[in-house]
Design an enzyme around this catalytic site. Structure first.
Site, PDB file in Angstrom:
ATOM      1  CE  LYS A 188      40.791 -42.185  47.146  1.00 42.79           C
ATOM      2  NZ  LYS A 188      39.581 -41.317  47.094  1.00 42.79           N
ATOM      3  CD  GLU A 262      35.474 -49.638  59.968  1.00 37.83           C
ATOM      4  OE1 GLU A 262      34.580 -50.507  59.819  1.00 37.83           O
ATOM      5  OE2 GLU A 262      35.288 -48.430  59.827  1.00 37.83           O
ATOM      6  CB  CYS A 296      30.741 -49.119  58.902  1.00 39.69           C
ATOM      7  SG  CYS A 296      31.771 -48.400  60.201  1.00 39.69           S
TER       8      CYS A 296
END
Length: 494
Positions: A188, A262, A296
């Site tokens: 997705k 994550e 991140c």
């Protein structure tokens, strides 16, 4: 196959189907996602928006491919051969892939051609090397006198949910090990970045991946929630915010569904007293501001010894103020736009918050960068006089904002670095590698660099604390897509 195009050409990017069951499938509704350029603020493409009905169709195709199809029953060598073909095709499409990601989410083309497509290809190659040597089945001596066969079998149907900031990088870290393990997958993509996933689908199809083994349905949060909770999914692999990760973990926990997460970070770069400041500042420009700060692993807390604090602040201010901000398709651009207006507003709100908390802006601040009158841009900003208790020192901003924090002694530096709910990444900068390694051992983070920061795809990647669960890359990342089975053999007579 999408053809190479001028970096400003957005013609022919519309799509009208999903990739389900090995081919292009009409959507269940006429809902569409408008892909908007963060630079021009104009719609560059329209693709169908996935609904629960579309997810149901994709999961059903993946379920059939796993339960009845050839992929899980192939030998590892046979699956490796298909992924080798995919790798070759991907290598030839890297420039096109990087260009699509720059168009859809504003990643500077310099970064896109360094990391947005070459790094995913490097992942494919690294996982192939690991798979060739992986212990898919071994026989070990048992404690009862008979041998035991220990097998690694595919976990099943995997839901792969990547974010928008490095879409191919985070898709590949899930799809490739899942496929090599014998799993089938439903991807997705984020609604901001569906275009690169369509190109990937074409490459997988050309490589000979069997029908239903990979299915791709872009969609938003509700679509993702339906996929996560779907009873046909055996494992969820997610990269994104810690808040979303907690919600996903809760659903998976209730269903005893395998999950790897994550998540976010608020990583620290520690400069020791003996640091080569020019070298460290060049490194921090990358580690703190890569992908316009939308990463991140971005090391946005800069921990400077009090004895050199003013020197560090001045050097960072000079370096950051000189960074080129603008059109992400320009090779000279170092800082591009934020992915969406909401992200521009979020980052700007943190800049205003930092000022209200008492931090001092030494470069950047609120307002559009010079020379720009459109696009979702933020001026790259450096804060000084930051206290570790301030929200700008604790919360993930996800934009080009650095906070410089003073410390007295290495013990305090380590304490400040660990004073975070996150534990994803970090660096230490010093002329003494042994001292740097000592610091690295004491900071609670899943990845760490001494005078550098990179990701080696032969080694595990992931975070401590609220930065996630499980690991990607390396043999450990491949193992996340397998279940262990022990087969007990009869004890020999006599």
């Amino acid at each position: 196959m999408t053809q190479l195009r001028d970096p400003h050409d957005t013609t022919g990017l519309d799509r009208d189907a999903f990739f389900i069951g090995g081919g292009w499938t009409a959507p269940a509704t006429d809902q569409v996602i408008e892909v908007v350029s963060p630079h021009t603020e104009q719609v560059i493409a329209r693709v169908p928006e996935g609904t629960p009905a579309d997810i149901d169709a994709a999961v059903a195709a993946a379920r059939r491919a796993f339960d009845e199809g050839p992929w899980p029953r192939m030998t590892p060598a046979e699956r490796i051969a298909v992924i080798e073909a995919f790798s070759g095709l991907y290598a030839g499409a890297m420039v096109e892939m990087a260009g699509l990601i720059t168009l859809e989410m504003g990643s500077p083309t310099s970064f896109a051609n360094l990391a947005q497509s070459p790094a995913p290809w490097m992942q494919i190659e690294a996982f192939l090397a690991i798979a060739r040597e992986f212990g898919w089945e071994e026989t070990r001596p048992g404690a009862l006198g008979a041998p035991v066969v220990v097998r690694r079998e595919p976990v099943g149907v995997v839901a792969a949910i990547p974010p928008w900031n490095v879409p191919q990088f985070t898709i590949m870290s899930k799809v490739v090990p899942a496929l090599l393990a014998g799993c089938t997958v439903v991807v997705k993509p984020a609604p901001e970045t569906p275009l690169d996933a369509y190109l990937m689908a074409e490459l997988l199809q050309q490589a000979g991946v069997p029908e239903g083994v990979v299915n791709i349905v872009p969609g938003g949060r509700e679509t993702g929630a339906h996929l996560v909770a779907h009873p046909g999914i055996d494992k969820v692999a997610f990269t994104g915010s810690t808040a979303a990760g907690r919600a996903i973990a809760s659903v998976c926990g209730q269903q005893l569904k395998r999950v790897s997460l994550e998540l976010g970070g608020k990583s620290a770069a520690i400069l020791l007293d003996d640091v080569d400041l020019a070298h460290a500042v060049e490194g921090i420009k990358f580690t703190g501001l890569m992908n316009s700060g939308q990463a991140c692993v971005a090391q946005t807390r800069i921990l400077a010894p009090r004895s050199r604090y003013a020197e560090v602040v001045d050097a960072l201010a000079t370096a950051v103020s000189g960074m080129a901000v603008g059109d992400p398709t320009d090779p000279a651009t170092e800082i591009g736009p934020m992915v969406a207006q909401r992200q521009q507003e979020r980052v700007s709100s943190y800049i205003a918050l930092g000022e209200s908390e008492g931090a001092r802006i030494v470069t950047g601040g609120l307002g559009m960068p010079s020379g720009l009158d459109h696009g979702w841009y933020v001026r790259p900003t450096v804060f000084a006089d930051v206290d570790t208790r301030m929200r700008i020192a604790q919360e993930e901003i996800f934009g080009p904002v650095l906070s410089v924090i003073a410390y007295d002694g290495v013990e305090e530096a380590v304490r400040i670095a660990n004073d975070s709910e996150y534990g994803l990444a970090g660096t230490v900068w010093t002329a003494d590698q042994a001292a740097g390694l000592d610091v690295a051992r004491r900071v609670r983070a899943g990845t760490y660099g001494v005078n550098t920061y990179t990701m080696d795809f032969a080694a595990p990647f992931g975070g401590f604390k609220a930065s996630g669960l499980g690991r990607e890359f390396g043999p450990e990342g491949l193992g996340q897509y397998t279940e262990l089975k022990s087969v007990y053999l009869e004890t020999p007579a006599g």
